[in-house]
Design an enzyme around this catalytic site. Structure first.
Site, PDB file in Angstrom:
ATOM      1  N   ASP A   1       0.813  -1.216   0.000  1.00  0.00           N
ATOM      2  CA  ASP A   1       0.000   0.000   0.000  1.00  0.00           C
ATOM      3  C   ASP A   1       0.846   1.266   0.000  1.00  0.00           C
ATOM      4  O   ASP A   1       0.675   2.148  -0.838  1.00  0.00           O
ATOM      5  CB  ASP A   1      -0.919   0.022   1.225  1.00  0.00           C
ATOM      6  CG  ASP A   1      -2.107  -0.895   1.044  1.00  0.00           C
ATOM      7  OD1 ASP A   1      -2.041  -1.768   0.183  1.00  0.00           O
ATOM      8  OD2 ASP A   1      -3.088  -0.724   1.784  1.00  0.00           O
TER       9      ASP A   1
ATOM     10  N   ARG B   1      -0.785   5.341  17.763  1.00  0.00           N
ATOM     11  CA  ARG B   1      -1.068   6.270  16.671  1.00  0.00           C
ATOM     12  C   ARG B   1      -0.684   7.722  16.983  1.00  0.00           C
ATOM     13  O   ARG B   1      -0.081   8.389  16.155  1.00  0.00           O
ATOM     14  CB  ARG B   1      -2.549   6.174  16.266  1.00  0.00           C
ATOM     15  CG  ARG B   1      -2.923   4.822  15.713  1.00  0.00           C
ATOM     16  CD  ARG B   1      -2.062   4.476  14.499  1.00  0.00           C
ATOM     17  NE  ARG B   1      -2.314   3.124  14.057  1.00  0.00           N
ATOM     18  CZ  ARG B   1      -1.515   2.096  14.302  1.00  0.00           C
ATOM     19  NH1 ARG B   1      -0.416   2.263  14.999  1.00  0.00           N
ATOM     20  NH2 ARG B   1      -1.805   0.896  13.851  1.00  0.00           N
TER      21      ARG B   1
ATOM     22  N   ASP C   1      -8.122   4.231  12.734  1.00  0.00           N
ATOM     23  CA  ASP C   1      -6.831   4.904  12.686  1.00  0.00           C
ATOM     24  C   ASP C   1      -6.835   6.208  11.899  1.00  0.00           C
ATOM     25  O   ASP C   1      -6.061   7.119  12.192  1.00  0.00           O
ATOM     26  CB  ASP C   1      -5.773   3.962  12.116  1.00  0.00           C
ATOM     27  CG  ASP C   1      -5.310   2.939  13.144  1.00  0.00           C
ATOM     28  OD1 ASP C   1      -5.468   3.207  14.343  1.00  0.00           O
ATOM     29  OD2 ASP C   1      -4.807   1.879  12.746  1.00  0.00           O
TER      30      ASP C   1
ATOM     31  N   SER D   1      -4.283 -10.202   9.525  1.00  0.00           N
ATOM     32  CA  SER D   1      -3.883  -8.800   9.586  1.00  0.00           C
ATOM     33  C   SER D   1      -3.351  -8.547  10.986  1.00  0.00           C
ATOM     34  O   SER D   1      -3.995  -8.901  11.969  1.00  0.00           O
ATOM     35  CB  SER D   1      -5.078  -7.898   9.311  1.00  0.00           C
ATOM     36  OG  SER D   1      -5.553  -8.106   8.008  1.00  0.00           O
TER      37      SER D   1
END
Length: 474
Positions: free
Chosen positions: A88, A169, A198, A250
């Site tokens: 990505d 984050r 996120d 994931s």
């Protein structure tokens, strides 16, 4: 996924992507940055994702060359991209250059995801079209300034989740803002989708620390339909990306935890496969002898193991190793995402679980009843704020001031026994303990006379007696 984190661009267990399973059905992996969920589709069907909504249509042999939505396109001179080196973010580098015509500076945060995640990143970033790669070691800052405040507050989301991804984050996004200032960038970019938590966590941090920064979120702009189109796009522009099958899950990994999502976990009725776990052994296979640890705590924060003082990150890393050996810290939960949907995840938090038990237990010696009740109620709000990405909200900062005051005497030592998946507190001591054996004893003493209880009960129970008298008279 092994590509990079389930919900991040900077942490994971591997950079490799799974190849679709061949057959009448296949797992089509939507590699969507912060959220990469497998979707079961019929062969020959391709998924499309727009603003977090997945649609399906017959696949086409064309090579997708995604473009930004014209109405949303901004003028950007230089952008700092949260970068992992996976499919990505590698594609995003080229896409931003193609659609915004600007320089791309890649940024990778080391929050304890492991050295393998950082190997060869600079070469990958430049091969994808980035002008440079900036890497910052944030492990100590992450533990000291983000994990420890949450631990001290007792923050836990929906009864189980110790906020591993939620805490990481803001420290990453904060560093991105710093890098943007250092390199003279006017924009920041991430690979989160419109379906996950996120995107909120990153962007609220950007807003709080530099509201003038523009935000580029490709998954909310382009028309890449998923992993297959991303691979085709990478081939078209000779972008080197890993596409070998490594994991069906994931994942998001940092020094605090490892999360697992996707594949069979998407059905809450399925038991997790044992081979999925990476930080902890099966409790059945853990040592047959228990191990005892003395956790030293100062003002609500762990500082030592068995009398040895360690830095925040080193201490947590050591507890991860010890706790993982005993199968500590596995949880399986269904949680409510900020965007409204439910998701199922499995988390491994060995060191954090040990810390959690130690700090909470020491508080039982020191805090009075009303203080503990108020602190516990605020802990729920604190957890909600962190989960929702509001780390730099004045409300959280105000609650931190309360936590700092309420835990100023939470100092002492807690002994914990680790044995086959359980962390059991066996002793607790503190120079500030409110526990007094001479008061708690069944024997009469100078401070507490048991006969005094009679008058207390009569006064405390007065409303109950009055109501009973009224009922009798009526």
């Amino acid at each position: 996924m092994a590509l990079f984190s389930t919900r991040t661009m900077v942490s994971a267990s591997s950079f490799h992507l799974p190849t679709p399973v061949r057959g009448s059905d296949r797992i089509h992996q939507e590699s969507v940055g912060c959220l990469k969920k497998p979707h079961i589709l019929q062969a020959g069907v391709r998924s499309r994702l727009f603003s977090g909504r997945i649609c399906t249509g017959q696949s086409s042999p064309r090579i997708a060359v995604p473009k930004a939505v014209p109405s949303e396109k901004q003028t950007v001179n230089k952008v700092v991209l949260a970068y992992s080196g996976g499919l990505d973010t590698s594609v995003i580098v080229r896409w931003i250059r193609e659609n915004y015509g600007c320089e791309v500076v890649c940024f990778t945060a080391d929050v304890g995801q492991g050295d393998m995640e950082l190997d060869g990143l600079e070469k990958k970033a430049k091969a994808s079209g980035a002008s440079q790669l900036v890497v910052k070691d944030l492990k100590e800052e992450f533990v000291k300034d983000f994990i420890f405040p949450c631990l001290r507050a007792g923050a836990i989301y929906e009864r189980k989740y110790l906020l591993g991804t939620s805490m990481a984050r803001p420290v990453i996004a904060k560093a991105m803002v710093d890098v943007a200032r250092e390199v003279g960038a006017d924009a920041v970019a991430h690979g989160c989708t419109g379906k996950g938590n996120d995107q909120v966590r990153f962007e609220l941090t950007f807003f709080a620390l530099n509201p003038d920064l523009k935000v580029v979120a490709p998954w909310r702009e382009w028309d890449i339909t998923g992993r297959e189109d991303a691979i085709e796009y990478a081939k078209k522009y000779d972008i080197p990306v890993p596409v070998t099958k490594k994991s069906i899950y994931s994942r998001d990994r940092n020094l605090w935890h490892l999360s697992h999502e996707g594949d069979i976990l998407e059905d809450p009725a399925n038991e997790p496969e044992e081979g999925m776990y990476m930080m902890s052994v099966n409790p059945v296979d853990a040592p047959n002898q228990p191990e005892y640890l003395d956790i030293g705590i100062v003002k609500g924060v762990p500082v030592s193991i068995n009398g040895k003082e360690l830095s925040p990150a080193t201490l947590l890393n050591e507890l991860n190793t010890i706790g993982g050996k005993h199968g500590i810290g596995r949880i399986d939960m269904v949680e409510n995402r900020l965007v409204g949907m439910k998701s199922r995840g499995v988390y491994e938090t060995p060191g954090g679980t040990i810390m959690w038990h130690a700090v909470r237990e020491l508080e039982s010696l020191i805090l009075d009843r009303d203080s503990m009740k108020l602190k516990d109620s605020l802990a729920l709000q604190y957890a909600d704020l962190v989960y929702a990405g509001r780390w730099f909200d004045p409300l959280r900062e105000a609650m931190d001031a309360f936590m700092d005051k309420i835990t100023e005497k939470t100092t002492g030592s807690v002994q914990i026994k680790l044995y086959k998946g359980s962390a059991t507190v066996t002793s607790r001591t503190s120079p500030n303990s409110m526990y007094r054996a001479d008061i708690s004893s069944f024997e009469n003493g100078e401070i507490y006379n048991q006969a005094d209880a009679e008058g207390f009960i009569r006064l405390y129970g007065l409303p109950t007696r009055v109501r009973a008298m009224q009922d009798k008279e009526s």
